[in-house]
Design a protein around this motif. Structure first.
Motif, short mmCIF file in Angstrom:
data_model
loop_
_atom_site.label_atom_id
_atom_site.label_comp_id
_atom_site.label_asym_id
_atom_site.label_seq_id
_atom_site.Cartn_x
_atom_site.Cartn_y
_atom_site.Cartn_z
N UNK A 197 0.85 -1.18 0.00
CA UNK A 197 0.00 0.00 0.00
C UNK A 197 0.89 1.24 0.00
N UNK A 208 -4.01 0.63 -2.23
CA UNK A 208 -3.31 -0.51 -2.82
C UNK A 208 -2.51 -0.07 -4.03
N UNK A 242 -6.18 -15.06 7.88
CA UNK A 242 -6.50 -14.05 6.90
C UNK A 242 -6.18 -12.64 7.39
N UNK A 246 -13.02 -2.26 9.09
CA UNK A 246 -11.89 -2.34 10.01
C UNK A 246 -11.61 -0.97 10.62
N UNK A 298 -13.50 -3.85 3.07
CA UNK A 298 -13.16 -4.77 1.98
C UNK A 298 -14.43 -5.52 1.59
N UNK A 322 -15.27 -8.59 1.31
CA UNK A 322 -15.66 -9.57 2.31
C UNK A 322 -14.42 -10.03 3.05
N UNK A 323 -14.57 -11.08 3.83
CA UNK A 323 -13.48 -11.59 4.65
C UNK A 323 -12.82 -12.73 3.89
N UNK A 324 -11.66 -12.50 3.37
CA UNK A 324 -10.99 -13.56 2.64
C UNK A 324 -9.71 -13.07 2.01
N UNK A 358 -8.42 -9.78 -0.72
CA UNK A 358 -9.32 -8.63 -0.71
C UNK A 358 -8.53 -7.36 -0.53
N UNK A 359 -8.82 -6.38 -1.35
CA UNK A 359 -8.22 -5.07 -1.22
C UNK A 359 -8.91 -4.31 -0.11
N UNK A 360 -8.11 -3.67 0.74
CA UNK A 360 -8.67 -2.78 1.75
C UNK A 360 -8.73 -1.37 1.19
#
Lengths: 113, 114
Positions: free
Chosen positions: A36, A46, A99, B33, B94, B96-98, B101-103
């Motif tokens: 980032x 990103x 994760x 988040x 993001x 979803x949770x995985x 995934x881009x924040x």
């Protein structure tokens, strides 16, 4: 325990040089590594990312080199421009319980014209 | 495209005060988040919410509460501000949770405690 480490903490290069930012990680379950970029007064955004199945990812002047065996990766910024001056965060994530996105402390890059 | 809006942009509080930071996203993302950013310490996860009505503690949850009022909003409360505390609080979302995934981050709320 710091799971993602970045070096150097700060880096100064001249315009046109290649800036190299380093990152290492502890958790073997990490398999996704985004970088980032953050400008002052803004949130991180990103820049480029890589999966652990690859050893290299290019996007224009930005390249990630990944060494799974050594748990190290680096971001190379070719032909650095003053507009690249920012803080760069290496992050890592894995599957399932691993994760949760984990960030390094960042590298502050200054590119002098 | 979408946007993350954090309010207020700047927050000045008194020692011991309870302070609330708000975050709204219009991406229609499931996961949100809260991170704290201190100079030289990177981003540390305070709380996250995988879906609406979910709440999970991060690595730095002590001294904070969070609330996911609806899918688009996620609030953070500093339960008792510490004297001379200075930090930037970043909200992110993001899809979803995985993995992969881009924040997407907001611009932050800058906190100073007198």
């Amino acid at each position: 325990q710091q799971q993602v480490r970045q070096s150097p903490q700060s880096l100064t290069v001249w315009e046109g040089e290649t800036a190299i930012l380093n990152c290492s990680y502890e958790n073997s379950a990490f398999d996704y590594f985004p970088w980032y970029q953050q400008f002052p007064g803004e949130g991180p955004a990103l820049l480029i990312s890589i999966l652990s199945v690859s050893d290299k990812k290019e996007d224009g002047r930005f390249t990630i080199f990944f060494n799974k065996r050594e748990k190290k990766l680096s971001l190379h910024i070719a032909d650095s421009q003053p507009g690249d001056s920012a803080t760069y965060f290496c992050a890592a994530g894995g599957r399932g319980g691993n994760y949760k996105p984990t960030f390094g402390k960042g590298t502050s890059l200054v590119v002098h014209p | 495209g979408g946007i993350i809006t954090q309010t207020p942009k700047f927050l000045i509080g008194q020692e011991g005060q309870k302070l609330t930071l708000k975050c709204q996203q219009n991406f229609n993302h499931d996961t949100m988040y809260w991170y704290r950013q201190d100079s030289g310490k990177g981003l540390r996860l305070i709380y996250y919410s995988i879906t609406e009505n979910d709440l999970q503690k991060g690595d730095l949850s002590e001294g904070y509460d969070a609330s996911r009022e609806k899918k688009s909003s996620f609030s953070l409360t500093v339960t008792s501000a510490q004297k001379n505390e200075m930090a930037v609080f970043l909200c992110a979302s993001s899809m979803d949770w995985g993995v992969q995934n881009t924040l997407y981050f907001g611009a932050g709320t800058r906190l100073s405690v007198l």
